[in-house]
Design a protein around this motif. Structure first.
Motif: not given
Length: 729
Positions: A53, A105-106, A109, A112, A115, A128-129, A132-133, A136
């Motif tokens: 991230l 979900v995690l 996320s 890579h 996206t 977005f990541h 989503l993280s 999750g």
């Protein structure tokens, strides 16, 4: 069946093996898989924040501890839901579904490629990541926290009243499954993280590191559901925690309403609740509050303890993890904790405590907890000392208006004299000066007998000036260098091509691209170990150069003009060290892990035992919730202290936390000195005798009041009759 019908049903006899209900084996396997899932995900979480991230150390630490705090706040919600509405079985099933969904979900996320439109290996839509993280992690916190107070208690429900010994053995096996899951996951998931995966561009495989724990959570859910028909399920009977809160709330409200001096004082402020609640419940609440008061200093211990997964892991990224036959990843150092737990718990119980008892020393539970807090403080002193050693080996990068520069002589001739500002030195052919020079202002550069020129460096930049040409006429080219230690313990390598042809260099699946003459390649990050560089020219000639790499270094590899392909071509490649590899060994973290684990064994295990012994029979869950709440508050303390302190040096932050815990340790020792141990069983037994007597007394008083009211009514009736007769006469 309704809840009442469920309570009236006799408990069914479940099949057993060696005196144990078969159902508990499903529960133990479920707990192993769930703990593997949780600790496996948590082991790599802070590195995921930092390297995937792109967050800095402080933000990564903040979000990590916020997540852990949530995981220990939600058990209160789970306990209330299980005891008041759904029951333990349904609560575990429903929240396990939420838990597994959060893990999935995690894992998604961390992909890579979702996206990565330009296929460079970096997500193009980081928002977005991140979103989503966070979704999750919220689902995971709700799931793992919600089932935490239910699983062990549900396992205990599988035993009959006469199976106390088997129940005790079950809890030992249950605790072992927790540590086994934790140990295996903290070994395996960092290995999975270190793998490379991706559709277009390969990078660290966080989807796999999160995906395997997600799969284990699904397995845990399936295994638990398979055993459904064998479980003894008790219907919800109302949550004692809610009753306690209502009782305390009524006492406070009633005391506030009668705060005037005209009302007589009562022995304890909880006695103001006796107008609505029976004296046994009030006495039990008093015992609980007495222990909860002792819990006030405890969060500081957990504030230090849970930094193993954040600050200590980040510290390990700047250290050397080469143990000879084994290379340890930074996030694998956490495995030292569960290993030491499995070793130290039996040693403490079978050797240390009995030896202290033989010496006639009063090593009471509260004294043990005080020692545990002190050991944790010493662990952070040890971490601070290790950090000081690490800081001594770290390069001094430029800040503010400062710029740094290093010089490389690519002229094939004799030694070359260089004057840079007030610095004068000599460079051999295809060699560099040892250290970077720092300049706050533009400086005059004079090479050999040539004229001088002014060089102005960018603020907070590191540079390499390459000197080309010949002994008579020279020219310079300036290249930007990295201004931070390579991340994840990798090594940043680049090539300087002095050869008279375009060269292509690759290592493994990574390429430095085509490097033209007198030019520098891009940096390529290469992991620790033996690296084989394949150097090729435009005609297909190839040279293999091998370099053994450590952790966290940076090199410029010079291919000189005298380079020639052939059997001994690798001997012509020159190495310039820009950043030294990590030299402080990870083994130096073992003492701090030993101290924190010894502190955990003495503090945590003893604290749970103490709480259990001092809790009324029906309020042990309240103290368990209070204990988990101290863990949550401890993680919040980390956020507050780290944000408020704003210390530049990490070692100073470690010493700050150690100092705070020593202070809290002294406060706790004073509180423990004045604490009087109670026997809840005796107190409850006394009320069991008193209650019938009071009820009989109240019954007699009620009858007497009823008799008096009856006599009074008869008298009034006669008087009214006499009055009526007199009026009509």
């Amino acid at each position: 069946f309704s809840d009442k019908e469920e309570l009236k049903k006799p408990r069914k006899k479940s099949a057993s093996v060696c005196g144990f209900p078969i159902s508990i084996f499903f529960i133990v396997v479920n707990e192993f898989c769930e703990r593997f899932s949780y600790y496996g995900m948590r082991a790599v979480l802070v590195l995921y924040f930092k390297y995937f991230l792109g967050w800095d150390d402080d933000l990564s630490t903040t979000i990590y501890h916020t997540f852990v705090a949530l995981c220990y706040l939600t058990p209160i919600l789970g306990a209330i839901v299980a005891d008041s509405w759904l029951g333990k079985f349904k609560t575990i099933v429903y929240l396990s579904i939420v838990y597994a969904l959060g893990q999935v979900v995690l894992a998604v996320s961390a992909i890579h490629d979702i996206t990565d439109t330009n296929k460079d290996g970096n997500p193009d839509n980081m928002t977005f990541h991140v979103a989503l993280s966070m979704v999750g992690l919220l689902l995971i916190a709700l799931g793992t926290g919600g089932i935490k107070p239910c699983v062990a208690a549900f396992g205990g429900d599988q035993f009959e009243d006469h199976q106390e010994k088997q129940r005790g053995t079950f809890f030992s096996i249950f605790y072992l499954s927790i540590n086994a899951g934790s140990l295996l996951s903290t070994v395996i998931t960092p290995i999975l993280r270190a793998q490379e995966c991706g559709i277009h561009t390969q990078r660290e495989c966080y989807p796999l590191a999160f995906g395997v724990p997600a799969a284990l959570m699904v397995v845990a859910l399936i295994v638990f559901i398979i055993g459904s028909g064998m479980y003894n399920k008790t219907a919800p009977q109302g949550n004692i925690m809610v009753k306690v809160c209502k009782c305390v709330g009524f006492a406070v409200k009633n005391r506030f309403r009668h705060r005037s001096s005209q009302y007589p004082k009562r022995e304890h402020w909880m006695d103001w609740a006796d107008e609505k609640y029976d004296k046994l419940l009030i006495a039990q609440v008093k015992m609980v509050l007495k222990v909860l008061f002792l819990y006030i200093p405890l969060p500081m211990f957990w504030a230090l303890f849970d930094q193993q997964g954040s600050r200590w892991t980040l510290q390990a990224t700047t250290m050397n993890g080469d143990f000879g036959l084994l290379t340890i990843q930074p996030d694998q150092m956490q495995t030292v904790n569960p290993i030491l737990i499995l070793v130290l718990v039996p040693i403490m119980d079978s050797m240390v405590y009995p030896l202290i008892a033989k010496c006639n020393l009063n090593f009471s539970p509260l004294k043990r907890m005080t020692v545990g807090m002190f050991l944790a403080a010493m662990a952070f002193v040890s971490a601070g000392l290790v950090q000081l050693q690490i800081d001594e080996t770290l390069p001094k990068f430029p800040t503010g208006n400062d710029g740094q520069v290093k010089f490389i002589n690519m002229i094939n001739g004799g030694p070359l004299n260089v004057v840079a500002g007030v610095n004068e030195f000599t460079l051999q052919p295809f060699d560099a000066n040892q250290d970077y020079l720092t300049f706050a202002e533009p400086f005059n550069l004079k090479i050999g007998s040539g004229p001088g020129e002014t060089v102005d460096l960018l603020d907070a930049s590191r540079n390499t000036i390459v000197i080309n040409g010949n002994s008579a006429v020279s020219s310079i080219s300036m290249f930007q260098d990295i201004t931070a230690k390579p991340e994840k313990g990798s090594n940043s390598i680049r090539f300087l091509n002095g050869f008279n042809s375009v060269l292509n260099v690759s290592v493994g699946s990574q390429s430095f691209g085509d490097i033209i003459t007198n030019n520098m390649s891009k940096y390529v990050d290469i992991p620790q170990g033996e690296a084989k560089f394949h150097i090729m020219d435009t005609t297909g000639n190839e040279c293999v150069y091998t370099l053994m790499l450590g952790f966290g270094s940076s090199f410029t590899l010079i291919i000189p003009s005298t380079f020639a392909f052939g059997e001994n071509c690798a001997n012509n490649v020159r190495t310039v060290v820009d950043i030294q590899p990590n030299s402080v060994h990870m083994a130096l973290q073992i003492p701090q892990y030993f101290l924190i684990t010894a502190g955990e064994v003495v503090f945590s295990v003893t604290g749970l035992e103490f709480s259990y012994s001092q809790a009324p029979s029906n309020m042990k869950s309240v103290l368990q919730a209070g204990w988990l709440l101290t863990v949550a508050v401890g993680n919040i303390v980390v956020l507050i202290v780290a944000e408020a302190a704003t210390l530049e040096d990490q070692w100073a932050e470690y010493i700050l936390f150690a100092s705070l815990l020593v202070f809290v340790c002294i406060v706790f020792a004073i509180m423990a000195y004045f604490y009087t141990y109670t026997d809840p069983v005796k107190i409850e037994a006394q009320f069991a005798i008193i209650e019938p007597e009071e009820k009989e007394k109240n019954r007699r008083e009620s009858l007497e009041m009823a008799r008096r009211d009856s006599v009074k009514n008869v008298t009034n009736c006669r008087n009214r009759k006499k009055t009526f007769n007199l009026k009509h006469k």
